[in-house]
Design a protein around this motif. Sequence first.
Motif, PDB file in Angstrom:
ATOM      1  N   ARG A   1      52.739  51.685  71.659  1.00 14.03           N
ATOM      2  CA  ARG A   1      53.303  53.049  71.566  1.00 14.03           C
ATOM      3  C   ARG A   1      52.879  53.708  70.266  1.00 14.03           C
ATOM      4  O   ARG A   1      52.452  54.880  70.249  1.00 14.03           O
ATOM      5  CB  ARG A   1      54.825  52.971  71.654  1.00 14.03           C
ATOM      6  CG  ARG A   1      55.529  54.322  71.466  1.00 14.03           C
ATOM      7  CD  ARG A   1      56.961  54.124  71.000  1.00 14.03           C
ATOM      8  NE  ARG A   1      57.006  53.431  69.712  1.00 14.03           N
ATOM      9  CZ  ARG A   1      58.081  52.826  69.221  1.00 14.03           C
ATOM     10  NH1 ARG A   1      59.198  52.808  69.922  1.00 14.03           N
ATOM     11  NH2 ARG A   1      58.038  52.223  68.040  1.00 14.03           N
ATOM     12  N   ASP A   2      52.971  52.960  69.166  1.00 13.89           N
ATOM     13  CA  ASP A   2      52.614  53.526  67.865  1.00 13.89           C
ATOM     14  C   ASP A   2      51.115  53.824  67.790  1.00 13.89           C
ATOM     15  O   ASP A   2      50.709  54.818  67.175  1.00 13.89           O
ATOM     16  CB  ASP A   2      53.024  52.569  66.749  1.00 13.89           C
ATOM     17  CG  ASP A   2      54.543  52.399  66.660  1.00 13.89           C
ATOM     18  OD1 ASP A   2      55.267  53.245  67.212  1.00 13.89           O
ATOM     19  OD2 ASP A   2      54.984  51.397  66.063  1.00 13.89           O
ATOM     20  N   ASP A   3      50.295  52.968  68.415  1.00 13.16           N
ATOM     21  CA  ASP A   3      48.860  53.274  68.482  1.00 13.16           C
ATOM     22  C   ASP A   3      48.633  54.608  69.185  1.00 13.16           C
ATOM     23  O   ASP A   3      47.804  55.419  68.759  1.00 13.16           O
ATOM     24  CB  ASP A   3      48.116  52.173  69.261  1.00 13.16           C
ATOM     25  CG  ASP A   3      48.047  50.855  68.514  1.00 13.16           C
ATOM     26  OD1 ASP A   3      48.334  50.846  67.298  1.00 13.16           O
ATOM     27  OD2 ASP A   3      47.716  49.835  69.145  1.00 13.16           O
ATOM     28  N   TRP A   4      49.361  54.815  70.276  1.00 12.12           N
ATOM     29  CA  TRP A   4      49.192  56.028  71.075  1.00 12.12           C
ATOM     30  C   TRP A   4      49.711  57.261  70.327  1.00 12.12           C
ATOM     31  O   TRP A   4      49.132  58.350  70.401  1.00 12.12           O
ATOM     32  CB  TRP A   4      49.928  55.858  72.401  1.00 12.12           C
ATOM     33  CG  TRP A   4      49.757  56.995  73.360  1.00 12.12           C
ATOM     34  CD1 TRP A   4      48.669  57.271  74.136  1.00 12.12           C
ATOM     35  CD2 TRP A   4      50.723  58.029  73.635  1.00 12.12           C
ATOM     36  NE1 TRP A   4      48.896  58.400  74.883  1.00 12.12           N
ATOM     37  CE2 TRP A   4      50.152  58.890  74.600  1.00 12.12           C
ATOM     38  CE3 TRP A   4      52.010  58.293  73.172  1.00 12.12           C
ATOM     39  CZ2 TRP A   4      50.818  60.001  75.106  1.00 12.12           C
ATOM     40  CZ3 TRP A   4      52.681  59.402  73.673  1.00 12.12           C
ATOM     41  CH2 TRP A   4      52.085  60.244  74.628  1.00 12.12           C
ATOM     42  N   LEU A   5      50.795  57.097  69.582  1.00 12.74           N
ATOM     43  CA  LEU A   5      51.385  58.224  68.852  1.00 12.74           C
ATOM     44  C   LEU A   5      50.612  58.587  67.591  1.00 12.74           C
ATOM     45  O   LEU A   5      50.784  59.687  67.056  1.00 12.74           O
ATOM     46  CB  LEU A   5      52.830  57.904  68.479  1.00 12.74           C
ATOM     47  CG  LEU A   5      53.850  57.931  69.621  1.00 12.74           C
ATOM     48  CD1 LEU A   5      55.200  57.432  69.130  1.00 12.74           C
ATOM     49  CD2 LEU A   5      53.982  59.334  70.201  1.00 12.74           C
TER      50      LEU A   5
END
Length: 556
Positions: A395-399
């Motif tokens: 999720r953090d990679d995507w955000l």
Amino acid sequence: MRDFADEIAACGAWAAAGDRRMDPDTLALLLRTHHDECHESDPARWTPADVELVAEVLAPRTGSPEAAELLVATWLTWCDYTVETGSWACGAPRPVRTAIEECAPGISRFAGDPGGYALTRSLLDAAARHGVDLDDDAALTAWLGRAAKNPGMLAGLRLQAGDHPEEPLSRPRPLPLPAVRLAPLDELAPAARVCPPLDAARELALWTGEGRALPAGHDGLTAEDASAAAAELGVTPPELARRFGTAVDAGFLRLSYTHVLPGPALTAWPGGDDEAAVRVWSDALPSSRDATAALLLTTLFVTGVPLSRGELAQRLPAASGEELSGALKRLAAYGALRLDGEHAATTPLADHAVARHLERVGQRVDVVSVTERTTARELLEALTGARDADLDPLRDDWLAGRDVLAGAGELLAAVQEPPDFLIRTLAVQLVSGLGQKTVPLWREHLTHPTLAGWARRILPQLGVDLAEPDGVERMAELWTLLDTWGSLAARDLRDEIAESLAHLGAESAQVIDIIWRAGHPAAPAILTAIGTHAPDKRTAKAARRAAYKLGSTGTA
């Protein structure tokens, strides 16, 4: 398909110079079979198990004793070529050459009677179907004796042998593996370069200098060299043996049939590029020589969450307490495990190494990665089979590079349709994990048809007080419960649904009545789960009746 043309040409030139037998077409067949059946991309990386597997595949394809003899001769020439030219890439070559020599009689026998191999396979398959343990020689011999007295069975097996699939018994079966996030090499390399066991193994490799003779029939230092090395390096003989094994696995040392020599990794670690540093670390992971360590690492890799020693002992019943403790200690010292009290979890380096090893032995590992072009729905669909430990990092990679609140809004917008309950529960988990900053977003969804119940569940967790729900809001909360149960049913966790329903007490009957009327797409699966797993007979019967009504009306 790779043709190995360069390797075959080089081996051919080497063989011609030494007057060795080598048929290019036969070598091409050997290397392609090794690549396809053993899932090994390096044609110079062989193990005795690889030899057995390739022999099983090729034995029935050799049409004559002469072809079988050429196959074995070519195979031995390839083995000797890789050893003598320094391209051998997998520990000691002597056991592999011995395995090839030991396979030769069997290959020749099946070449003389091609049907015999298939008949043997059919007999073994039939024995397994009759419950015979194929590893129990006495039981297998007794069963074969009985089968020999049954002409009808033998005739049927001979017919089966005519078109028996040429699929070796020892081919690894695919395991159900989760999707994983693997950290990029530039994140892994710094940790790979700081590894005391590798430092110690490299120190021993440097001690050996330009090479040392191997003792006759053994793959290690001579007694004199071992004594001298132990004294100079200040280690015990068992520790020296472990260092030697690590040095060979890492590639700091390489073995020929007669000498231990400097290996190619001696200059690649720790000073090489990131890929080389991680590869050396992965190759020398203690699990390569320790079955308990291998099982322990794979178990932790698949679960993706820390497990206690007690949980590991339950999952690895064949390992003694001492073996398990020793493996935990060695893997932690190597940097493959994080130990927190009684709990252990893999490090990102270990995840990379285990995934690499599993792919090498033919197990598919789905690696999830995200880019700027990855949509919210694509992310959620990719994460449905991922390990829990990888959800927040992905999720953090995507955000990264997105406005956090806007990105969270995209995740919720992607799961608003009723059939999206599987990824809706996942999206809620990802967004709620972002904490207080998402409060305005959840407030916006307090009246949403499919997300209102989730908003009412999450906001109090974020410190927001809400009024008691009215009838519409209670229905929204029930929809959220059905989302949760639907996700559990999809993962075949039916007992958890029944347990959750039991906590509702007297409301259970009312809830069941509402389920089949609510129009939730997971209602059939939920009612079936309750009907088969609810401990209360009345509740189970009511669920089955509701499921029947649901099927009759065609709703949901």
